[in-house]
Design a protein around this motif. Structure first.
Motif, PDB file in Angstrom:
ATOM      1  N   MET A  25       0.829  -1.213   0.000  1.00 60.18           N
ATOM      2  CA  MET A  25       0.000   0.000   0.000  1.00 60.18           C
ATOM      3  C   MET A  25       0.859   1.257   0.000  1.00 60.18           C
ATOM      4  SD  MET A  25      -1.099  -2.669   1.897  1.00 60.18           S
ATOM      5  CE  MET A  25      -0.859  -2.243   3.623  1.00 60.18           C
ATOM      6  N   PHE A  26       2.050   1.177   0.603  1.00 57.49           N
ATOM      7  CA  PHE A  26       2.901   2.366   0.651  1.00 57.49           C
ATOM      8  C   PHE A  26       4.242   2.180  -0.058  1.00 57.49           C
ATOM      9  CE2 PHE A  26       2.991   0.125   4.738  1.00 57.49           C
ATOM     10  CZ  PHE A  26       4.327  -0.227   4.852  1.00 57.49           C
ATOM     11  N   ASP A  27       4.804   0.958  -0.077  1.00 63.23           N
ATOM     12  CA  ASP A  27       6.135   0.850  -0.686  1.00 63.23           C
ATOM     13  C   ASP A  27       6.087   0.767  -2.214  1.00 63.23           C
ATOM     14  OD1 ASP A  27       5.582  -1.815  -1.297  1.00 63.23           O
ATOM     15  OD2 ASP A  27       6.939  -2.649   0.205  1.00 63.23           O
ATOM     16  N   LYS A  28       4.858   0.828  -2.793  1.00 59.69           N
ATOM     17  CA  LYS A  28       4.771   0.958  -4.252  1.00 59.69           C
ATOM     18  C   LYS A  28       5.402   2.266  -4.718  1.00 59.69           C
ATOM     19  CE  LYS A  28       0.002   2.657  -3.902  1.00 59.69           C
ATOM     20  NZ  LYS A  28      -1.418   2.361  -4.216  1.00 59.69           N
ATOM     21  N   GLU A  29       5.609   3.178  -3.775  1.00 58.22           N
ATOM     22  CA  GLU A  29       6.319   4.431  -4.061  1.00 58.22           C
ATOM     23  C   GLU A  29       7.732   4.158  -4.571  1.00 58.22           C
ATOM     24  OE1 GLU A  29       6.461   8.720  -3.941  1.00 58.22           O
ATOM     25  OE2 GLU A  29       4.789   7.410  -3.424  1.00 58.22           O
ATOM     26  N   GLU A  82       2.434  -9.046  -1.095  1.00 57.78           N
ATOM     27  CA  GLU A  82       3.119  -8.436   0.035  1.00 57.78           C
ATOM     28  C   GLU A  82       3.716  -7.054  -0.206  1.00 57.78           C
ATOM     29  OE1 GLU A  82       5.890 -11.039   2.003  1.00 57.78           O
ATOM     30  OE2 GLU A  82       4.801 -12.792   1.286  1.00 57.78           O
ATOM     31  N   ASP A  83       4.709  -6.982  -1.078  1.00 59.84           N
ATOM     32  CA  ASP A  83       5.472  -5.733  -1.194  1.00 59.84           C
ATOM     33  C   ASP A  83       5.775  -5.431  -2.651  1.00 59.84           C
ATOM     34  OD1 ASP A  83       7.640  -7.399  -1.913  1.00 59.84           O
ATOM     35  OD2 ASP A  83       8.307  -7.542   0.165  1.00 59.84           O
ATOM     36  N   ILE A  84       6.427  -4.316  -2.872  1.00 61.15           N
ATOM     37  CA  ILE A  84       6.719  -3.885  -4.238  1.00 61.15           C
ATOM     38  C   ILE A  84       7.667  -4.846  -4.940  1.00 61.15           C
ATOM     39  CG2 ILE A  84       8.639  -2.362  -3.550  1.00 61.15           C
ATOM     40  CD1 ILE A  84       6.043  -1.861  -6.416  1.00 61.15           C
ATOM     41  N   ASP A 320      10.137  -5.304  12.008  1.00 58.26           N
ATOM     42  CA  ASP A 320       9.883  -3.962  12.528  1.00 58.26           C
ATOM     43  C   ASP A 320      10.331  -2.893  11.527  1.00 58.26           C
ATOM     44  OD1 ASP A 320      10.744  -6.002  14.459  1.00 58.26           O
ATOM     45  OD2 ASP A 320      10.345  -4.524  16.023  1.00 58.26           O
ATOM     46  N   MET A 321      11.384  -3.205  10.782  1.00 62.30           N
ATOM     47  CA  MET A 321      11.994  -2.205   9.905  1.00 62.30           C
ATOM     48  C   MET A 321      11.117  -1.858   8.714  1.00 62.30           C
ATOM     49  SD  MET A 321      15.884  -3.613  10.282  1.00 62.30           S
ATOM     50  CE  MET A 321      16.710  -2.334   9.370  1.00 62.30           C
ATOM     51  N   GLN A 322      10.048  -2.627   8.518  1.00 64.20           N
ATOM     52  CA  GLN A 322       9.069  -2.240   7.512  1.00 64.20           C
ATOM     53  C   GLN A 322       8.444  -0.889   7.857  1.00 64.20           C
ATOM     54  OE1 GLN A 322       6.378  -5.290   5.737  1.00 64.20           O
ATOM     55  NE2 GLN A 322       4.731  -4.039   6.604  1.00 64.20           N
ATOM     56  N   MET A 328       8.902   8.124   6.356  1.00 64.88           N
ATOM     57  CA  MET A 328       9.827   8.751   5.416  1.00 64.88           C
ATOM     58  C   MET A 328       9.059   9.344   4.239  1.00 64.88           C
ATOM     59  SD  MET A 328      12.960   6.984   3.278  1.00 64.88           S
ATOM     60  CE  MET A 328      11.886   6.028   2.211  1.00 64.88           C
ATOM     61  N   PHE A 329       8.115   8.570   3.678  1.00 69.47           N
ATOM     62  CA  PHE A 329       7.329   9.074   2.557  1.00 69.47           C
ATOM     63  C   PHE A 329       6.493  10.283   2.976  1.00 69.47           C
ATOM     64  CE2 PHE A 329       7.234   4.449   0.897  1.00 69.47           C
ATOM     65  CZ  PHE A 329       8.415   4.643   0.209  1.00 69.47           C
ATOM     66  N   ASP A 330       5.912  10.220   4.161  1.00 72.23           N
ATOM     67  CA  ASP A 330       5.091  11.317   4.654  1.00 72.23           C
ATOM     68  C   ASP A 330       5.919  12.582   4.842  1.00 72.23           C
ATOM     69  OD1 ASP A 330       2.472  12.276   5.923  1.00 72.23           O
ATOM     70  OD2 ASP A 330       3.912  12.660   7.525  1.00 72.23           O
TER      71      ASP A 330
END
Length: 471
Positions: A25-29, A82-84, A320-322, A328-330
């Motif tokens: 939802m967010f790391d597609k950035e 899961e992720d990008i 946790d590091m996810q 950072m994006f915000d």
């Protein structure tokens, strides 16, 4: 299709677990950075003979097609992947077949995601230095246009001594100059390649990490594989630098809010950077400045959140590091919005010079100069301070200002006063008496503008040098 990592498992992942642990939802950035890193990685696999060149070419062509689909908004990302990284790898395999699964040879998602974030922040930092340069340019423009504009200077928000409005603007030029320096310095710690560290211990394949670094334009390669996958110092440093920038922006915005009020009337913001009231038609609200001031808190929060995530993590990677990405994006988005708006808002701001001068003429901010006048006549400063305190009290009691007093009234408090006191008390002379390096005298401020413009040009050249590299 089953999970790309699902061979060891006998049950499907619970849907709630999928939703809770997914980051797409967010790391597609990071999509473009992920593909950029993969292109360099697979080129290295071919160079080292780890993959046949035919496979390399098919994978590279497939990655470019996936990137074009993402840019056109045609690729639908899936929480189940899961992720990008997994979404892109699945899209690649769908495009080129099983050979796409060879892309992940010699790497892990741990070093892959770290590489993506280094690539992402490296670009953002250069952009932010460029935005700070534009804000400095707007402030310098106001400073040069107001080299003769005198305004009250404040301490404790009480009028203290008159200064040039240009001098006030140059204080912010200096602040944002330091912010740009901090970002430039942080670049060398962002400009490091983690790829090749694997999950935590490196890889058994004969990879060439320095070749990948060269392909991606990195100046250095992480020396330790554990450090490479677990380091988020560069993000913390960015969030810290961003917090400092937002703090400076907030201070400037606070003054703009005050200056544009009826009580001050020192400046008027352009209509295009203000809003109105739904009920009070006369209102012209400095909403942009207020929002920048307000959004500073969320940037601070992102910094504290990141520090808290990292504070007790054992080496190397932990889930946790996810949590390193959303803050950072915000922060990037918040800082971009603030800097993009502040530069044109400052450059179009109208300075009410007459109102500033009126304010200077209706206060006691020239009182220190009378004390200095008496000191130059031989009176110890502490005695001079007391004399002027009594003089000011007399003025307040008689509803006068210092320039309204007759010489006879002055000499009630000290026989050392003479006709020269009226020259000393003129606002222009009060300002120009501060003729020291860094002071508010007009020649000193003009020199400061000249020095700042030279530094501005150097910083601008630094930004432009990266524009040339990226072509």
């Amino acid at each position: 299709m089953s999970k790309l990592w699902g061979g060891r498992f006998t049950k499907k992942t619970d849907q709630l677990v999928e939703e809770y642990t997914a980051s797409i939802m967010f790391d597609k950035e990071l999509a473009e950075e992920d593909i950029q890193g993969s292109l360099a990685h697979v080129a290295m696999l071919g160079k080292q003979g780890i993959l046949p060149l035919t496979d390399v070419e098919r994978i590279q062509d497939g990655l470019l097609r996936v990137m074009n689909r993402i840019r056109r908004g045609e690729l639908e990302f899936s929480v189940s992947d899961e992720d990008i990284h997994m979404n892109i790898e699945k899209a690649l395999i769908d495009d080129v077949g099983p050979v796409g699964g060879k892309l992940h040879t010699g790497r892990s998602r741990n070093d892959q995601v770290a590489t993506d974030m280094h690539l992402y922040l490296r670009k953002r930092v250069v952009e932010f230095v460029g935005m700070l340069v534009k804000l400095q340019e707007a402030l310098l423009g106001q400073a040069k246009a107001n080299l003769e504009t005198i305004v009250p200077g404040y301490t404790h928000l009480q009028r203290a001594q008159p200064i040039l409005f240009a001098h006030h603007m140059m204080a912010y030029v200096s602040m944002f100059g330091r912010d740009a320096e901090r970002l430039q310095d942080s670049y060398k710690r962002i400009d490091m390649l983690p790829l090749g560290a694997g999950a935590l211990a490196g890889t058994t394949f004969p990879i060439d990490r320095h070749f990948v670094a060269s392909k991606l334009g990195f100046g250095r390669v992480y020396e330790n594989s554990l450090d490479a996958v677990s380091d988020r110092d560069f993000i913390v440093e960015f969030l810290s630098n961003a917090s400092m920038i937002m703090m400076h922006l907030s201070r400037l915005c606070e003054e703009i809010v005050m200056w544009s009020s009826t009580e001050f009337q020192f400046v008027e913001l352009d209509d295009s950077f203000t809003t109105g009231s739904s009920i009070m038609p006369q209102k012209k609200n400095p909403d942009v400045a207020e929002l920048v001031r307000g959004k500073t808190g969320r940037v601070y929060g992102n910094l504290v959140g990141m520090l808290t995530v990292l504070k007790s993590l054992p080496l190397a990677y932990n889930k946790d590091m996810q949590e390193d990405k959303e803050g950072m994006f915000d922060t990037v988005k918040t800082l971009q919005g603030a800097l993009q708006l502040l530069a044109p808002m400052i450059s179009t701001m109208k300075v009410n010079k007459d109102r500033m001068r009126q304010a200077v003429n209706q206060d006691f901010s020239n009182a220190t100069d009378i004390a200095d006048f008496l000191v130059n006549k031989g009176l110890p400063f502490r005695q001079a301070h007391e004399v002027i305190g009594k003089t000011v009290l007399y003025c307040i009691q008689n509803q006068k200002y210092l320039l309204d007093l007759t010489l006879e009234e002055f000499t009630q408090f000290s026989k050392l006063f003479d006709e020269n006191i009226y020259k000393v008390l003129q606002p222009e002379n009060v300002v120009n008496a501060r003729n020291v390096y860094g002071g508010t005298a007009s020649n000193q401020v003009a020199d400061a503008i000249g020095r700042a413009e030279l530094e501005w040009q150097k910083t601008q050249a630094w930004v432009e040098s990266f524009a040339e590299k990226s072509k």
